[in-house]
Motif scaffolding. Structure first.
Motif, PDB file in Angstrom:
ATOM      1  N   TYR A  16       3.077  19.781  -1.583  1.00 44.18           N
ATOM      2  CA  TYR A  16       2.077  20.837  -1.787  1.00 44.18           C
ATOM      3  C   TYR A  16       1.102  21.005  -0.632  1.00 44.18           C
ATOM      4  N   GLY A  17       1.201  20.157   0.373  1.00 43.94           N
ATOM      5  CA  GLY A  17       0.310  20.276   1.537  1.00 43.94           C
ATOM      6  C   GLY A  17      -1.145  20.244   1.117  1.00 43.94           C
ATOM      7  N   ALA A  18      -1.909  21.176   1.672  1.00 46.46           N
ATOM      8  CA  ALA A  18      -3.350  21.177   1.422  1.00 46.46           C
ATOM      9  C   ALA A  18      -3.681  21.480  -0.037  1.00 46.46           C
ATOM     10  N   ARG A  19      -2.702  21.946  -0.795  1.00 44.47           N
ATOM     11  CA  ARG A  19      -2.995  22.302  -2.182  1.00 44.47           C
ATOM     12  C   ARG A  19      -2.634  21.190  -3.162  1.00 44.47           C
ATOM     13  N   SER A  20      -2.335  20.038  -2.642  1.00 45.71           N
ATOM     14  CA  SER A  20      -1.985  18.920  -3.526  1.00 45.71           C
ATOM     15  C   SER A  20      -3.197  18.473  -4.335  1.00 45.71           C
ATOM     16  N   ASP A  21      -2.933  17.916  -5.517  1.00 45.78           N
ATOM     17  CA  ASP A  21      -4.018  17.313  -6.311  1.00 45.78           C
ATOM     18  C   ASP A  21      -4.619  16.147  -5.534  1.00 45.78           C
ATOM     19  N   LEU A  22      -5.866  15.824  -5.857  1.00 49.49           N
ATOM     20  CA  LEU A  22      -6.503  14.691  -5.188  1.00 49.49           C
ATOM     21  C   LEU A  22      -6.092  13.389  -5.884  1.00 49.49           C
ATOM     22  N   HIS A  23      -5.734  12.390  -5.085  1.00 49.75           N
ATOM     23  CA  HIS A  23      -5.406  11.069  -5.621  1.00 49.75           C
ATOM     24  C   HIS A  23      -6.552  10.124  -5.265  1.00 49.75           C
ATOM     25  N   VAL A  24      -7.119   9.489  -6.292  1.00 48.25           N
ATOM     26  CA  VAL A  24      -8.267   8.605  -6.023  1.00 48.25           C
ATOM     27  C   VAL A  24      -7.835   7.143  -6.164  1.00 48.25           C
ATOM     28  N   PHE A  25      -8.250   6.345  -5.208  1.00 48.87           N
ATOM     29  CA  PHE A  25      -7.940   4.908  -5.232  1.00 48.87           C
ATOM     30  C   PHE A  25      -9.250   4.140  -5.222  1.00 48.87           C
ATOM     31  N   ARG A  36      -4.244  14.106   3.349  1.00 51.00           N
ATOM     32  CA  ARG A  36      -5.459  14.900   3.110  1.00 51.00           C
ATOM     33  C   ARG A  36      -5.841  14.871   1.639  1.00 51.00           C
ATOM     34  N   ASN A  37      -4.907  14.348   0.819  1.00 50.34           N
ATOM     35  CA  ASN A  37      -5.123  14.457  -0.626  1.00 50.34           C
ATOM     36  C   ASN A  37      -5.572  13.139  -1.255  1.00 50.34           C
ATOM     37  N   ILE A  38      -6.181  12.269  -0.452  1.00 50.51           N
ATOM     38  CA  ILE A  38      -6.634  11.003  -1.041  1.00 50.51           C
ATOM     39  C   ILE A  38      -8.140  10.834  -0.887  1.00 50.51           C
ATOM     40  N   PHE A  39      -8.706  10.103  -1.832  1.00 52.82           N
ATOM     41  CA  PHE A  39     -10.116   9.721  -1.732  1.00 52.82           C
ATOM     42  C   PHE A  39     -10.179   8.249  -2.120  1.00 52.82           C
ATOM     43  N   VAL A  40     -10.704   7.444  -1.216  1.00 56.25           N
ATOM     44  CA  VAL A  40     -10.709   5.997  -1.441  1.00 56.25           C
ATOM     45  C   VAL A  40     -12.146   5.535  -1.716  1.00 56.25           C
ATOM     46  N   ILE A  41     -12.313   4.833  -2.832  1.00 52.43           N
ATOM     47  CA  ILE A  41     -13.643   4.281  -3.140  1.00 52.43           C
ATOM     48  C   ILE A  41     -13.547   2.759  -3.065  1.00 52.43           C
ATOM     49  N   LEU A  51       0.819  -1.210   0.000  1.00 53.22           N
ATOM     50  CA  LEU A  51       0.000   0.000   0.000  1.00 53.22           C
ATOM     51  C   LEU A  51       0.847   1.252   0.000  1.00 53.22           C
ATOM     52  N   THR A  52       1.941   1.209   0.763  1.00 52.51           N
ATOM     53  CA  THR A  52       2.790   2.402   0.812  1.00 52.51           C
ATOM     54  C   THR A  52       3.306   2.702  -0.583  1.00 52.51           C
ATOM     55  N   THR A  53       3.688   1.641  -1.321  1.00 56.39           N
ATOM     56  CA  THR A  53       4.181   1.845  -2.686  1.00 56.39           C
ATOM     57  C   THR A  53       3.074   2.479  -3.527  1.00 56.39           C
ATOM     58  N   LEU A  54       1.890   1.946  -3.366  1.00 52.98           N
ATOM     59  CA  LEU A  54       0.749   2.439  -4.139  1.00 52.98           C
ATOM     60  C   LEU A  54       0.460   3.907  -3.832  1.00 52.98           C
ATOM     61  N   PHE A  55       0.622   4.240  -2.556  1.00 56.90           N
ATOM     62  CA  PHE A  55       0.264   5.591  -2.126  1.00 56.90           C
ATOM     63  C   PHE A  55       1.440   6.577  -2.209  1.00 56.90           C
ATOM     64  N   THR A  56       2.619   6.083  -2.629  1.00 53.13           N
ATOM     65  CA  THR A  56       3.796   6.961  -2.608  1.00 53.13           C
ATOM     66  C   THR A  56       3.584   8.289  -3.340  1.00 53.13           C
ATOM     67  N   PRO A  57       3.030   8.281  -4.578  1.00 60.09           N
ATOM     68  CA  PRO A  57       2.852   9.582  -5.244  1.00 60.09           C
ATOM     69  C   PRO A  57       1.994  10.544  -4.411  1.00 60.09           C
ATOM     70  N   ALA A  58       0.971  10.007  -3.755  1.00 64.50           N
ATOM     71  CA  ALA A  58       0.110  10.872  -2.928  1.00 64.50           C
ATOM     72  C   ALA A  58       0.900  11.394  -1.726  1.00 64.50           C
ATOM     73  N   ILE A  59       1.718  10.521  -1.140  1.00 67.45           N
ATOM     74  CA  ILE A  59       2.514  10.927   0.031  1.00 67.45           C
ATOM     75  C   ILE A  59       3.481  12.050  -0.373  1.00 67.45           C
ATOM     76  N   MET A  60       4.132  11.869  -1.545  1.00 72.11           N
ATOM     77  CA  MET A  60       5.083  12.883  -2.019  1.00 72.11           C
ATOM     78  C   MET A  60       4.372  14.215  -2.286  1.00 72.11           C
ATOM     79  N   ASP A  61       3.200  14.133  -2.922  1.00 69.64           N
ATOM     80  CA  ASP A  61       2.447  15.354  -3.238  1.00 69.64           C
ATOM     81  C   ASP A  61       2.011  16.076  -1.973  1.00 69.64           C
TER      82      ASP A  61
END
Ligand SMILES: Nc1ncnc2c1ncn2[C@@H]1O[C@H](COP(=O)(O)OP(=O)(O)OP(=O)(O)O)[C@@H](O)[C@H]1O
Length: 580
Positions: A333-342, A381-386, A319-329
């Motif tokens: 960019y903090g609260a201004r990061s793009d949203l990453h959807v999983f 803060r930049n993830i949305f999980v469906i 999961l960490t590998t999967l979420f790495t781009p979101a973690i880096m963003d």
């Protein structure tokens, strides 16, 4: 020092445009001006003293010494020991009303690294200024902001009022970068002359505040929610526009407005949702469709079963590998990061109740990690999980708690209107005879999922190709015209199929209501079908099978009769009533 104070509202107009808070002269000494040998030393009146209120915002605390327009007298008349006078924006920033008791601490600015390098503020125009709104350059507001709040401490999400060229503006701090402009975002800092202010506005204010950046709405540029149906049809999704609109409003409302506004309206971002319902009802399709309506990163689709397979025998943190781009963003960019959807398809296969079943320790690890990413100490803060599932009752309750995948959305079999739309959509791919009555097919496909309707249209087409004799010929495939008889034949196959499938699954799936609905929060989960019902399933199953058999026979006879009396048997190998 920490004490409790009563807040009162400062009604003086000019103080609306400052970061000053007022206390009685007798109490000013409680607020330190600097740290000396570990002691707070109250110093001269001109030195700044700071109050951290409710751990939310820092105000420049003074006592009323300027008799501007009788202000000093007015305030002395009302301000008592134990009271702190704040303007309306300050009250809003600490989320309190006049008369409330708040926690007040003396705040000492760190000696270094506290100067704000960059600050981003979301600006709105307020009534109360000049009646005619004048166009203004963002750079003018930026300069005015620095001038008005020079040597003041401002905190993320705090808002202030600015008067500029006859108009009033509310500026809410969205991002604070202390030190060098590249440094990691921090929550508060002190403004100085060289602080770079960036004004951002909503799209609708772009023409009034020229040169400002516009904040990114979570909705795709140009998306018109009133025209959602067509947008979705173009994506190959039919009959679920009201459901998707509802989901967008429930899940993303806080991300449709500026961060500061969302904070002020106390809208918490929803971190995830579960789409549940019978197989083939379009859950995955809807999840993907939603992503296409968003201004977000390309979604990552994870199949529950696959992630478990990849874990067995490995210690790697999948999961960490999967979420790495979101973690880096998030870091960058903090609260201004793009949203990453999983999208976790069949989420029940990894997130069923912890501690149960084979391979469960791997699954437990994944769920724990997922929970940590969504809602842990270092939550993103930049993830949305469906998650999608047809077994909601199997899900680990921890996963669907508030703040996690809290929105539970039922995607059920389509109603008649929905079925008609799905039929129309799937029929677009083929040449369809004008005599085909899709309304009638919609009536006869009750209890069919979107997937079943899709395959009904495909089977009708296959029948049409088959009737031309040369199934594999390209000419036959191109020229085949799907007629009502083909649909009816395909319909009969579907009926038989349904009958077969339903004899294999528990009766409770059949008992689900035939509509699409959004339950409020988790209440639906609590009312899930009780286990006891399983006991009666066997009896019901048998009864239902018998009823279904009769129903199918009656239906077939009805179709044959109806159709026979309207069209009669036709040539070209079309189905005749006796074929049905
Ligand atoms: N509303 C719809 N509009 C158009 N096609 C639909 C719709 N719902 C379902 N379908 C058709 O059904 C197919 C399967 O849908 P999908 O995989 O999203 O269902 P699902 O609910 O996720 O199923 P499962 O629970 O078995 O994974 C789609 O590829 C599409 O062809």
């Amino acid at each position: 020092m920490t004490s409790s104070m009563h807040v009162i509202l400062l009604v003086d107009d000019d103080r609306r445009f400052t970061n000053f808070a007022f206390c009685s002269p007798a109490e000013i000494g409680q607020f330190a001006t600097e740290v000396n040998d570990g002691k707070f030393l109250p110093r001269r009146r001109t030195e700044k003293r700071w109050a951290l209120v409710n751990n939310r915002a820092v105000f420049n605390v003074i006592y009323p010494f300027v008799n501007h327009g009788g202000f000093k007298e007015a305030l002395y008349g009302t301000l008592q020991i134990g009271q702190l006078a704040l303007n309306a924006e300050q009250l809003e920033s600490i989320d309190h009303r006049a008369g409330d008791v708040v926690r007040v601490q003396s705040f000492v600015a760190p000696p270094a690294g506290f100067d704000v390098g960059e600050m981003r503020v979301a600006v709105e125009i307020l009534d109360g200024g000049s009646s005619v709104l004048k166009q203004i350059a963002a750079s003018t507001i930026e300069k005015k902001f620095v001038k008005a709040f020079h040597k003041q401490i401002l905190t993320e999400y705090q808002s202030v009022i600015l008067r500029c060229k006859g108009n009033l503006y509310r500026a809410s701090v969205v991002d604070v970068c202390v030190g060098q402009p590249t440094s990691v975002a921090q929550k508060r800092g002190m403004l100085h002359n060289s602080t770079k202010i960036t004004v951002e506005v909503s799209d609708s204010l772009r023409h009034l505040i020229t040169g400002a950046e516009t904040y990114k709405s979570i909705l795709r540029d140009g998306l018109n929610l009133d025209n959602l149906e067509e947008d979705l049809m173009a994506q190959g999704i039919a009959g679920v526009a009201p459901l998707i609109r509802n989901i967008l409003e429930k899940a993303f409302i806080s991300r449709m407005i500026s961060l500061a506004e969302a904070k002020r309206l106390k809208l918490k971002p929803v971190r995830g949702m579960v789409l549940y319902g019978p197989t083939g009802s379009g859950k995955t399709l809807i999840a993907l469709g939603i992503c296409k309506l968003l201004n977000a990163k390309e979604p990552k689709i994870v199949r529950g079963a696959e992630i478990l397979r990849s874990l067995v025998g490995e210690t790697e943190d999948v999961l960490t590998t999967l979420f790495t781009p979101a973690i880096m963003d998030e870091k960058k960019y903090g609260a201004r990061s793009d949203l990453h959807v999983f999208i976790f398809d069949e989420i029940d296969s990894i997130a069923s109740r912890r501690g149960e079943g084979m391979g469960q320790k791997y699954a437990d690890r994944v769920v724990n990690q997922l929970l940590a990413l969504i809602d842990g100490v270092q939550k993103l803060r930049n993830i949305f999980v469906i998650g999608t599932t047809n077994r909601l009752e199997l899900l680990d309750e921890a996963l669907i708690r508030e703040g996690r995948l809290e929105l539970l959305i039922k995607v059920d079999y389509p109603d008649k209107q929905g079925r008609l739309k799905i039929l129309e959509l799937h029929s677009r791919n083929f040449r369809v005879d004008p005599g085909v009555d899709l309304h009638e097919i919609a009536l006869r496909t009750q209890r069919c999922s979107g997937a079943a309707i899709g395959s009904l249209v495909n089977s009708a087409y296959t029948c049409a190709v088959g009737d031309l004799g040369l199934t594999n010929s390209k000419t036959a495939r191109v020229n085949a015209t799907v007629k009502m008889t083909h649909f009816l034949r395909a319909l009969q196959d579907i009926n038989l199929n349904l009958q077969e499938k339903e004899s294999l699954r528990p009766i409770r799936t059949l008992a689900l209501p035939q509509s699409v609905s959004i339950p409020d929060g988790r209440s639906d989960y609590a009312q899930r079908i009780p286990q006891e019902q399983e006991k009666t399933n066997e009896d019901w199953k048998e009864l239902k099978l018998r009823l279904d058999k009769i129903e199918t026979e009656v239906e077939s006879l009805k179709i044959a009769n109806d159709f026979g009396s309207r069209t009669g048997p036709s040539g070209h190998g079309d189905a005749t009533p006796s074929d049905l």
